[in-house]
Design an enzyme around this catalytic site. Structure first.
Site, PDB file in Angstrom:
ATOM      1  N   GLU A 100       0.840  -1.194   0.000  1.00 16.45           N
ATOM      2  CA  GLU A 100       0.000   0.000   0.000  1.00 16.45           C
ATOM      3  C   GLU A 100       0.876   1.245   0.000  1.00 16.45           C
ATOM      4  O   GLU A 100       1.952   1.242   0.590  1.00 16.45           O
ATOM      5  CB  GLU A 100      -0.905  -0.020   1.239  1.00 16.45           C
ATOM      6  CG  GLU A 100      -1.802   1.170   1.413  1.00 16.45           C
ATOM      7  CD  GLU A 100      -2.859   1.342   0.336  1.00 16.45           C
ATOM      8  OE1 GLU A 100      -2.473   1.621  -0.809  1.00 16.45           O
ATOM      9  OE2 GLU A 100      -4.053   1.232   0.649  1.00 16.45           O
ATOM     10  N   ASP A 101       0.399   2.309  -0.639  1.00 17.91           N
ATOM     11  CA  ASP A 101       1.163   3.550  -0.657  1.00 17.91           C
ATOM     12  C   ASP A 101       1.035   4.306   0.659  1.00 17.91           C
ATOM     13  O   ASP A 101       2.028   4.762   1.217  1.00 17.91           O
ATOM     14  CB  ASP A 101       0.765   4.442  -1.834  1.00 17.91           C
ATOM     15  CG  ASP A 101      -0.720   4.778  -1.881  1.00 17.91           C
ATOM     16  OD1 ASP A 101      -1.511   4.164  -1.137  1.00 17.91           O
ATOM     17  OD2 ASP A 101      -1.103   5.667  -2.672  1.00 17.91           O
ATOM     18  N   ILE A 102      -0.198   4.444   1.163  1.00 17.76           N
ATOM     19  CA  ILE A 102      -0.404   5.237   2.370  1.00 17.76           C
ATOM     20  C   ILE A 102      -1.607   4.718   3.141  1.00 17.76           C
ATOM     21  O   ILE A 102      -2.620   4.357   2.553  1.00 17.76           O
ATOM     22  CB  ILE A 102      -0.577   6.739   2.022  1.00 17.76           C
ATOM     23  CG1 ILE A 102      -0.604   7.606   3.283  1.00 17.76           C
ATOM     24  CG2 ILE A 102      -1.789   6.973   1.144  1.00 17.76           C
ATOM     25  CD1 ILE A 102      -0.452   9.098   2.997  1.00 17.76           C
ATOM     26  N   VAL A 103      -1.466   4.660   4.459  1.00 15.03           N
ATOM     27  CA  VAL A 103      -2.588   4.342   5.348  1.00 15.03           C
ATOM     28  C   VAL A 103      -2.834   5.592   6.166  1.00 15.03           C
ATOM     29  O   VAL A 103      -1.943   6.068   6.872  1.00 15.03           O
ATOM     30  CB  VAL A 103      -2.276   3.139   6.266  1.00 15.03           C
ATOM     31  CG1 VAL A 103      -3.397   2.937   7.273  1.00 15.03           C
ATOM     32  CG2 VAL A 103      -2.051   1.872   5.443  1.00 15.03           C
ATOM     33  N   ASP A 104      -4.038   6.143   6.003  1.00 15.05           N
ATOM     34  CA  ASP A 104      -4.375   7.312   6.830  1.00 15.05           C
ATOM     35  C   ASP A 104      -5.499   6.924   7.783  1.00 15.05           C
ATOM     36  O   ASP A 104      -5.232   6.529   8.898  1.00 15.05           O
ATOM     37  CB  ASP A 104      -4.627   8.577   6.016  1.00 15.05           C
ATOM     38  CG  ASP A 104      -5.554   8.378   4.833  1.00 15.05           C
ATOM     39  OD1 ASP A 104      -6.421   7.493   4.866  1.00 15.05           O
ATOM     40  OD2 ASP A 104      -5.415   9.130   3.872  1.00 15.05           O
ATOM     41  N   GLY A 106      -7.297   4.292   7.606  1.00 14.45           N
ATOM     42  CA  GLY A 106      -7.248   2.839   7.734  1.00 14.45           C
ATOM     43  C   GLY A 106      -8.506   2.149   7.240  1.00 14.45           C
ATOM     44  O   GLY A 106      -8.569   0.924   7.218  1.00 14.45           O
ATOM     45  N   LYS A 132      -0.178   7.707   8.477  1.00 16.13           N
ATOM     46  CA  LYS A 132      -0.544   8.917   9.219  1.00 16.13           C
ATOM     47  C   LYS A 132      -1.168   8.471  10.542  1.00 16.13           C
ATOM     48  O   LYS A 132      -2.375   8.283  10.627  1.00 16.13           O
ATOM     49  CB  LYS A 132      -1.563   9.747   8.435  1.00 16.13           C
ATOM     50  CG  LYS A 132      -1.066  10.321   7.140  1.00 16.13           C
ATOM     51  CD  LYS A 132      -2.177  11.123   6.488  1.00 16.13           C
ATOM     52  CE  LYS A 132      -1.787  11.681   5.161  1.00 16.13           C
ATOM     53  NZ  LYS A 132      -2.909  12.428   4.543  1.00 16.13           N
ATOM     54  N   PHE A 153      -1.167  16.349   3.288  1.00 15.02           N
ATOM     55  CA  PHE A 153      -1.413  15.788   1.964  1.00 15.02           C
ATOM     56  C   PHE A 153      -0.110  15.757   1.174  1.00 15.02           C
ATOM     57  O   PHE A 153       0.589  16.763   1.084  1.00 15.02           O
ATOM     58  CB  PHE A 153      -2.469  16.614   1.217  1.00 15.02           C
ATOM     59  CG  PHE A 153      -2.890  15.981  -0.072  1.00 15.02           C
ATOM     60  CD1 PHE A 153      -3.758  14.900  -0.064  1.00 15.02           C
ATOM     61  CD2 PHE A 153      -2.402  16.440  -1.277  1.00 15.02           C
ATOM     62  CE1 PHE A 153      -4.139  14.285  -1.256  1.00 15.02           C
ATOM     63  CE2 PHE A 153      -2.777  15.836  -2.471  1.00 15.02           C
ATOM     64  CZ  PHE A 153      -3.651  14.756  -2.459  1.00 15.02           C
ATOM     65  N   ASP A 160      -1.086  10.849  -5.889  1.00 15.67           N
ATOM     66  CA  ASP A 160      -1.493  11.898  -6.812  1.00 15.67           C
ATOM     67  C   ASP A 160      -2.373  12.956  -6.165  1.00 15.67           C
ATOM     68  O   ASP A 160      -2.883  12.780  -5.068  1.00 15.67           O
ATOM     69  CB  ASP A 160      -2.266  11.290  -7.978  1.00 15.67           C
ATOM     70  CG  ASP A 160      -3.674  10.872  -7.591  1.00 15.67           C
ATOM     71  OD1 ASP A 160      -4.625  11.303  -8.261  1.00 15.67           O
ATOM     72  OD2 ASP A 160      -3.840  10.110  -6.611  1.00 15.67           O
ATOM     73  N   ARG A 166       1.809  11.557  -9.873  1.00 18.44           N
ATOM     74  CA  ARG A 166       2.233  10.191  -9.547  1.00 18.44           C
ATOM     75  C   ARG A 166       3.656   9.886 -10.008  1.00 18.44           C
ATOM     76  O   ARG A 166       4.349   9.083  -9.404  1.00 18.44           O
ATOM     77  CB  ARG A 166       1.292   9.167 -10.172  1.00 18.44           C
ATOM     78  CG  ARG A 166      -0.078   9.124  -9.575  1.00 18.44           C
ATOM     79  CD  ARG A 166      -0.865   7.920 -10.120  1.00 18.44           C
ATOM     80  NE  ARG A 166      -2.281   8.006  -9.823  1.00 18.44           N
ATOM     81  CZ  ARG A 166      -2.839   7.687  -8.664  1.00 18.44           C
ATOM     82  NH1 ARG A 166      -2.085   7.256  -7.675  1.00 18.44           N
ATOM     83  NH2 ARG A 166      -4.141   7.791  -8.487  1.00 18.44           N
TER      84      ARG A 166
END
Length: 185
Positions: A100-104, A106, A132, A153, A160, A166
């Site tokens: 995964e690129d990012i977990v904010d 969840g 995050k 952000f 993106d 990206r």
């Protein structure tokens, strides 16, 4: 500073820092899965650069598949997750690593974990480039984590803003600066 559409972004994490950390994560996966053949499940679209680089850092026989889920609109999570593209392989009895690129919040990851558990894998771990922690609303265990970041952000390295940014090799954070022109008095 860079501008994407109507927003400005400042450098945040360099390409060298990203690649160094991804190589460290790959080494951890090599150690943890020695003698096994894990299946990497990349979450599109944002994880494609992370997925590419972490695959190069793993020296094990691996399977690769992709899923696509969405929860973002502009710069904010909507809190609602939609599945756009599903699994294309059997995960029953296999060791799975979600890339995964990012977990904010969840919420997307919790949704995906629920979907994957129905496939009866032997194990499921999460590899996320970014987390995050202050935005997290789900109880998640991220085994392979690149960086913890504040609730801001970011774009680049697969992430993106409205479909752009990206392809940037580094990560950039949104900034409130509105102009490149700074006049001196």
């Amino acid at each position: 500073m860079i501008k994407i559409k109507d927003l400005f972004f400042a450098p945040f994490i360099t390409e060298a820092q990203l690649l160094s950390r991804v190589n460290e994560l790959g080494a951890e996966i090599n150690e943890d899965y020695r003698g096994k053949s894990p299946v990497l499940v990349a979450v599109l679209n944002g994880s494609f650069m992370f997925m590419s680089d972490i695959c190069k850092a793993i020296d094990l026989p691996i399977g690769i598949t992709f899923v696509k889920i969405a929860s973002y609109s502009g710069t904010q999570s909507t809190g609602k997750v939609r599945s756009l593209l599903g699994l294309e392989c059997d995960l029953s009895g296999k060791d799975v690593i979600i890339i995964e690129d990012i977990v904010d919040t969840g919420k997307s990851m919790a949704y995906l974990l629920d979907l994957l558990e129905r496939e009866n894998p032997r194990s499921v771990e999460i590899a996320s480039l970014l987390l995050k922690p202050t935005a997290l609303q789900e109880n998640l265990r991220i085994r392979y984590l690149g960086f913890e970041i504040p609730d801001l952000f970011v774009v680049g390295y697969g992430l993106d803003y409205s479909g752009q940014g990206r392809n940037l090799r580094a990560l950039y954070q949104k900034t409130e600066i509105q102009s490149f022109n700074h006049k001196k008095n």
